[in-house]
Each structure stands twice: as C-alpha cells, then as structure tokens.
Design an enzyme around this catalytic site. Structure first.
Site, PDB file in Angstrom:
ATOM      1  N   LEU A  52       0.920  -1.306  -0.070  1.00  0.00           N
ATOM      2  CA  LEU A  52       0.023  -0.169   0.036  1.00  0.00           C
ATOM      3  C   LEU A  52       0.785   1.324   0.042  1.00  0.00           C
ATOM      4  CD1 LEU A  52      -3.487   0.617   1.335  1.00  0.00           C
ATOM      5  CD2 LEU A  52      -1.682   2.045   2.374  1.00  0.00           C
ATOM      6  N   SER A  65      -0.814  10.197  -6.814  1.00  0.00           N
ATOM      7  CA  SER A  65      -1.163  10.912  -7.835  1.00  0.00           C
ATOM      8  C   SER A  65      -0.008  11.334  -8.653  1.00  0.00           C
ATOM      9  CB  SER A  65      -2.129  12.113  -7.446  1.00  0.00           C
ATOM     10  OG  SER A  65      -1.693  12.818  -6.787  1.00  0.00           O
ATOM     11  N   SER A  66       1.196  11.669  -8.320  1.00  0.00           N
ATOM     12  CA  SER A  66       2.171  11.950  -8.924  1.00  0.00           C
ATOM     13  C   SER A  66       3.637  11.659  -8.569  1.00  0.00           C
ATOM     14  CB  SER A  66       2.286  13.873  -8.817  1.00  0.00           C
ATOM     15  OG  SER A  66       2.369  13.967  -7.383  1.00  0.00           O
ATOM     16  N   GLY A  67       4.802  12.074  -8.847  1.00  0.00           N
ATOM     17  CA  GLY A  67       6.090  11.899  -8.521  1.00  0.00           C
ATOM     18  C   GLY A  67       6.598  10.569  -8.092  1.00  0.00           C
ATOM     19  N   ILE A  68       6.970  10.405  -6.954  1.00  0.00           N
ATOM     20  CA  ILE A  68       7.820   9.194  -6.458  1.00  0.00           C
ATOM     21  C   ILE A  68       6.593   8.206  -6.228  1.00  0.00           C
ATOM     22  CG2 ILE A  68       9.259   8.153  -4.390  1.00  0.00           C
ATOM     23  CD1 ILE A  68      10.503  10.931  -4.378  1.00  0.00           C
ATOM     24  N   GLY A  69       5.759   8.587  -5.532  1.00  0.00           N
ATOM     25  CA  GLY A  69       4.602   7.355  -5.316  1.00  0.00           C
ATOM     26  C   GLY A  69       3.968   6.773  -6.736  1.00  0.00           C
ATOM     27  N   SER A 110      13.820  12.079   3.738  1.00  0.00           N
ATOM     28  CA  SER A 110      14.692  12.832   2.938  1.00  0.00           C
ATOM     29  C   SER A 110      15.983  13.265   3.647  1.00  0.00           C
ATOM     30  CB  SER A 110      14.123  14.397   2.956  1.00  0.00           C
ATOM     31  OG  SER A 110      14.833  15.395   2.396  1.00  0.00           O
ATOM     32  N   TYR A 168       9.745  21.871   7.407  1.00  0.00           N
ATOM     33  CA  TYR A 168       9.714  20.702   6.515  1.00  0.00           C
ATOM     34  C   TYR A 168      10.716  19.770   6.901  1.00  0.00           C
ATOM     35  CZ  TYR A 168      10.539  17.611   2.422  1.00  0.00           C
ATOM     36  OH  TYR A 168      10.799  16.404   1.691  1.00  0.00           O
TER      37      TYR A 168
END
Ligand code: NAD
Length: 308
Positions: free
Chosen positions: A6, A11-15, A139, A152
C-alpha cells in the site's frame, strides 16, 4: 503469493513511479494498492500502469490526514498490508516569521501524523502475522537541516526519530522499518513550492531576511536541483531494491552526489562543520555552490570557504 503493497500519495512523483514499477515487477512479487487523496487525479497513474491496471495494481482513495479515509481504504483491501510505503508529503519553504502556524501544522499533519496514522492502522495485523515492512520516504532533510526549510526538515527529523524508535520494538515481531532519504528529486514537489513562494509575501519578515531568501536561497536551491537532482525513476530504483531485500536497511540514501553534504555531519558529530560549510556556500561564495558538492568531496575548497 504476491505481497500487498500500500502506497500513499500516488497521483504524482515518486509515489506514482513506485506504484507503476512494483506493479510491473518481472517476478510478479507485488499486488499494489496505489492510493491518492483525490481520485480525480488518477488518469496519469492509470495511463502509466497500462495493462497492470486491475491486475497487479488497483487505485484507491486515501487522505493520510483523515481517520475515516484510512479506515475506509483498509476495509476495502482483501487480506492484509504486507508492505506500507509512507510517501505522501508536502514541503514548506520561507522565512519562519512570514509563515503561519496553521501552515506549519499542516506540514506536520501530512508528513508526520499522516505516516503515524497509517502505521497505527496496519501495525496490529503485521504484529499478528509476525511479518511486515514499513517504508518511509524521508529525505536528506531528515538527517540535517537546510536553511529556510526549518519546518519541513523538522517534520522529516520527527519521522526519523519515530521510526528509529519503533524499529527496535518491531525487530521482535519480524517487522522491518526502512527510512529512504533522497536528496533533491525533480518532481512536482519543487514546482509546487516555487509557486507557493512566488505569490507569498511573508508578512513581518525583515528586508535582510527576505533578501537572503529570494536572492540567495532560491537561486541556490534551483541550482542544486539542476546540478544534483535525481529523477523519480532513479529514486524508485533504490526503493524497489529496499522493498525486495530480505534484510532491509533502516536507512537508505539514494543520491551519491549529495553524500559530500551528509558526510559533513558524520565526520563532525558536533554539527558545526555542516552548519558552517553550508552557511559559507550560501552567504560567502554562492557562485561556488554549483561546484560546491564536487569541491567538498575532493577537498579542493579554497581555505577561506573551509569551515574552521
Ligand atoms: P509530489 O508532490 O509529486 O508527491 C507528493 C504526493 O503526496 C502528491 O501526490 C500529493 O497529492 C500527496 N499528498 C499530499 N498530501 C496528502 C494527503 N493528505 N493524503 C494523501 N496524499 C497526499 O512530490 P514527490 O517528490 O513525489 O514527494 C514524495 C515524497 O518524497 C514526499 O514525502 C517528499 O517529502 C519526499 N521527498 C521529495 C524530495 C524532492 O525533492 N522532490 C526530496 C526528498 C524527499
């Protein structure tokens, strides 16, 4: 049987890239549940998934900030989650004085408590079955602070502390934790931040600080993405390896070109070397920044830039 993976924030990028690569695993080791907060954004993922869609990849709604959404998503999965990838995240840059506490709390709600919420939901099942793997997209900013990324970085430090602590207990249950630490990655992440910043006024911030932010930090950051930024595909290659490993590492950096900076903290545990070096690169010799990483690794930095 394939392992159920899971992933949040697909919806974008690395995922998105991770979901697609795992779903196309040549050995068909994974059944991927690719989740996103807003299903109206599912087209790109579905197109990239191709024939895996409905076979080794399904798309589901999941907002990591909502208890109900998490419960609803997990109730729809037949069987249990074998691998959880906490990927959903957001950035926040700018001078502290000009950022609202609401915006800061939103970052923690998403990056930190979002991951904690999902872990709480899948952990009882993993413990019962005495197996599981929790992967966290942290990160390099979970290892060391970066100017104007205070909140962040703090949210990623929080993840590092939380999951390192949990890893000790979970060894007992044969459950592994892996914190993946990319450097700059060229995804929508940076674009979203720059868009935020271009319209933000940072009220209450003094002119010197605003100047450092806009005229020194922002160009330097763009340069860093340009010179050492990785593609999501490169980062995902490292994540796929971690997920496929029989003894997954607790920490995995993905970008060797960034390691001169992360090494500064390792070689001087007082922390001064890292803080002084990055300060010098930004404030004293900004033109060196593009060369900086190379200079730091070969030791050819001019003496006046070298931290004392
Ligand atoms: P991205 O913006 O493309 O992806 C982040 C995803 O998280 C988006 O799809 C977004 O919709 C989703 N998301 C945000 N809030 C959510 C919520 N409440 N519920 C569910 N989904 C939510 O950027 P990315 O670079 O692919 O980021 C993925 C992860 O990688 C993040 O955790 C980020 O902190 C981390 N990371 C990124 C970089 C970078 O430079 N891009 C570097 C190191 C680590």
């Amino acid at each position: 049987a394939p392992r159920t993976v899971l992933i949040s924030g697909c919806s974008s990028g690395i995922g998105l890239e991770l979901a697609v690569q795992l779903a196309h695993d040549p050995k068909k080791r994974y059944q991927v549940v690719a989740t996103m907060r807003d299903l109206r954004k599912k087209e790109t993922l579905e197109a990239a998934a191709g024939e895996a869609l409905g076979q080794t990849l399904t798309v589901a709604q999941l907002d990591v900030c909502s208890d109900e959404s998490v419960a609803q998503c997990l109730s729809c999965i037949q069987g249990e989650v074998d691998v959880l990838v906490n990927n959903a995240g957001m950035g926040l840059v700018g001078p502290l004085e000009g950022l609202s506490l609401d915006a800061m709390q939103n970052v923690f709600d998403t990056n930190f408590f979002g991951a904690v919420r999902l872990v709480k939901a899948v952990l009882p099942g993993m413990k019962r079955r005495r197996q599981g793997h929790i992967v966290v997209i942290s990160s390099v900013m979970g290892l060391q602070g970066v100017i104007f990324n205070d909140v962040y970085a703090a949210s990623k430090f929080a993840l590092e502390g939380f999951f390192e602590s949990l890893a000790i207990q979970l060894l007992h249950f044969n459950i592994f934790i892996s914190l993946v630490e990319p450097g700059p990655v060229v995804t929508e992440f940076e674009g979203k931040l720059l868009a935020q910043v271009s319209t933000a006024e940072f009220p209450g911030t003094d002119p010197d600080t605003l100047h450092y932010f806009r005229d020194l930090y922002l160009p330097a950051s763009r340069e860093l993405f340009r010179s050492v930024g990785q593609s999501p595909q490169d980062v995902v290659q490292a994540i796929v390896k971690v997920i496929g490993s029989t003894r997954p590492p607790l920490r995995q950096q993905t970008n060797i070109r960034y390691s001169p900076l992360t090494m500064l903290k390792t070689v001087d545990s007082s922390g001064s070397l890292y803080v002084r070096t990055t300060h010098c690169l930004l404030f004293r010799c900004p033109r060196l920044l593009s060369l900086g990483l190379r200079c730091l690794s070969c030791g050819c930095l001019p003496a006046r830039v070298r931290p004392r």
